[in-house]
Design an enzyme around this catalytic site. Structure first.
Site, PDB file in Angstrom:
ATOM      1  N   ASP A  38       6.916  -7.174  10.396  1.00 47.64           N
ATOM      2  CA  ASP A  38       7.009  -6.445  11.663  1.00 47.64           C
ATOM      3  C   ASP A  38       6.498  -7.349  12.790  1.00 47.64           C
ATOM      4  O   ASP A  38       6.016  -8.453  12.544  1.00 47.64           O
ATOM      5  CB  ASP A  38       6.159  -5.154  11.594  1.00 47.64           C
ATOM      6  CG  ASP A  38       4.697  -5.465  11.291  1.00 47.64           C
ATOM      7  OD1 ASP A  38       4.340  -5.561  10.102  1.00 47.64           O
ATOM      8  OD2 ASP A  38       3.937  -5.667  12.270  1.00 47.64           O
ATOM      9  N   GLU A  71       3.263  -6.344  -3.430  1.00 44.95           N
ATOM     10  CA  GLU A  71       3.146  -7.787  -3.154  1.00 44.95           C
ATOM     11  C   GLU A  71       2.858  -8.590  -4.419  1.00 44.95           C
ATOM     12  O   GLU A  71       2.878  -9.813  -4.390  1.00 44.95           O
ATOM     13  CB  GLU A  71       2.057  -8.029  -2.101  1.00 44.95           C
ATOM     14  CG  GLU A  71       2.396  -7.436  -0.739  1.00 44.95           C
ATOM     15  CD  GLU A  71       1.213  -7.369   0.224  1.00 44.95           C
ATOM     16  OE1 GLU A  71       0.070  -7.163  -0.260  1.00 44.95           O
ATOM     17  OE2 GLU A  71       1.430  -7.512   1.442  1.00 44.95           O
TER      18      GLU A  71
HETATM   19  N1  SAH Z   1      -0.650   2.609   2.991  1.00 50.49           N
HETATM   20  C1  SAH Z   1       0.017   1.460   3.580  1.00 50.49           C
HETATM   21  C2  SAH Z   1      -1.026   0.512   4.154  1.00 50.49           C
HETATM   22  C3  SAH Z   1      -0.457  -0.760   4.684  1.00 50.49           C
HETATM   23  S1  SAH Z   1      -1.571  -1.575   5.829  1.00 50.49           S
HETATM   24  C4  SAH Z   1       0.855   0.778   2.482  1.00 50.49           C
HETATM   25  O1  SAH Z   1       0.387   0.769   1.336  1.00 50.49           O
HETATM   26  O2  SAH Z   1       1.930   0.245   2.800  1.00 50.49           O
HETATM   27  C5  SAH Z   1      -0.591  -3.022   6.184  1.00 50.49           C
HETATM   28  C6  SAH Z   1      -0.644  -4.096   5.119  1.00 50.49           C
HETATM   29  O3  SAH Z   1       0.331  -5.086   5.437  1.00 50.49           O
HETATM   30  C7  SAH Z   1      -1.971  -4.842   5.035  1.00 50.49           C
HETATM   31  O4  SAH Z   1      -2.181  -5.319   3.700  1.00 50.49           O
HETATM   32  C8  SAH Z   1      -1.783  -6.027   6.012  1.00 50.49           C
HETATM   33  O5  SAH Z   1      -2.349  -7.236   5.481  1.00 50.49           O
HETATM   34  C9  SAH Z   1      -0.289  -6.181   6.180  1.00 50.49           C
HETATM   35  N2  SAH Z   1       0.261  -6.054   7.554  1.00 50.49           N
HETATM   36  C10 SAH Z   1       1.597  -6.071   7.817  1.00 50.49           C
HETATM   37  N3  SAH Z   1       1.829  -5.911   9.136  1.00 50.49           N
HETATM   38  C11 SAH Z   1       0.616  -5.783   9.739  1.00 50.49           C
HETATM   39  C12 SAH Z   1       0.210  -5.570  11.088  1.00 50.49           C
HETATM   40  N4  SAH Z   1       1.097  -5.420  12.089  1.00 50.49           N
HETATM   41  N5  SAH Z   1      -1.114  -5.479  11.347  1.00 50.49           N
HETATM   42  C13 SAH Z   1      -2.019  -5.613  10.351  1.00 50.49           C
HETATM   43  N6  SAH Z   1      -1.691  -5.800   9.045  1.00 50.49           N
HETATM   44  C14 SAH Z   1      -0.380  -5.887   8.733  1.00 50.49           C
END
Ligand code: SAH
Length: 231
Positions: A197, A11
């Protein structure tokens, strides 16, 4: 100076490619990169996942760099039909959907230290973010409430709880923590997220597929914001 915080490298890394005269500094667990973007001074950081990591980063950025404002950028899950994949959501308010002292009589999401549930984003920052998104982002631009919590939301039950309790249009894991930190410190802030998503049963698949594209969409808005914003 404008502060930019993303939870994950994906990001922030594109933004760093546009920066010049970069100076890196690691404070505690956070790597900060200060530099120029289109001649404007910014400082960017990857905070890591979740509310605690986000607050640590935001508070450290405030104390070390005294930014005029902080923007949290990244991806999010959509809670509304109005926000589709790769559309941009800009927060007018933020809430912590997992803050729950209801057994003692507080309303859901009440932040006792602030005495509020909904944390208002800075109006000017939100308006410039919207202007930048309308010009730079690939999809629709929707303004509304963003709900943050220490959970990856991927079920209709959890999604329905957040929508029915808070009327939020997107969910993620850092924005409302950065909001609380900045609001407490009196630093103007904004949160913009591109949808990766739909926070439902297939969220993990959609997130994996659209993370890069959504992160890049958010970055384009950030570049536009930096060019437009003046305190
Ligand atoms: N190890 C994974 C963790 C991602 S957690 C990785 O590095 O891709 C998801 C991240 O995207 C968080 O920073 C959150 O802010 C965001 N996010 C996207 N979709 C989400 C959802 N459905 N619920 C919660 N956070 C979400």
């Amino acid at each position: 100076m404008i502060g930019i915080i993303g939870a994950m490298k994906v990001e922030i890394e594109e933004l760093e490619t546009y920066m010049e005269q970069k100076e890196e500094k690691t404070i505690g667990s956070v790597r900060f990169v200060k530099g120029l973007l289109d001649g404007r001074e910014i400082v960017a950081a990857v905070c890591g996942i979740g509310k605690v990591a986000a607050s640590i980063c935001a508070q450290t950025m405030i104390m070390a760099y005294a930014p005029d404002c902080i923007i949290n950028t990244g991806v999010a899950g959509s809670l509304s039909e109005k926000a589709g994949i790769c559309d941009t959501v800009i927060a007018d308010t933020l809430v912590q959907h997992d803050m729950d002292i209801t057994p003692l009589g507080d309303p859901p999401g009440m932040i006792e230290g602030l005495g509020i549930v909904d944390i208002p984003a800075d109006e000017k920052v939100a308006s410039v973010l919207k202007e930048a998104a309308l010009q730079a982002a690939p999809g629709k631009v929707i303004t509304g409430k963003i709900a943050s919590g220490d959970q990856f939301v991927a079920s209709s039950e959890k999604k329905d709880f957040i929508v029915n309790t808070f009327n939020a249009i997107a969910c993620e894991m850092e924005g409302a923590a950065i909001a609380q930190t900045c609001y407490s410190a009196g630093v103007p802030f904004g949160v913009l997220r591109a949808i990766s998503d739909n926070a439902d049963g297939s969220a993990h698949l959609s997130y994996a597929e659209f993370l890069p594209e959504a992160a890049s969409a958010a970055c384009k808005t950030i570049v536009g914001f930096v060019k437009k914003y003046s305190k």
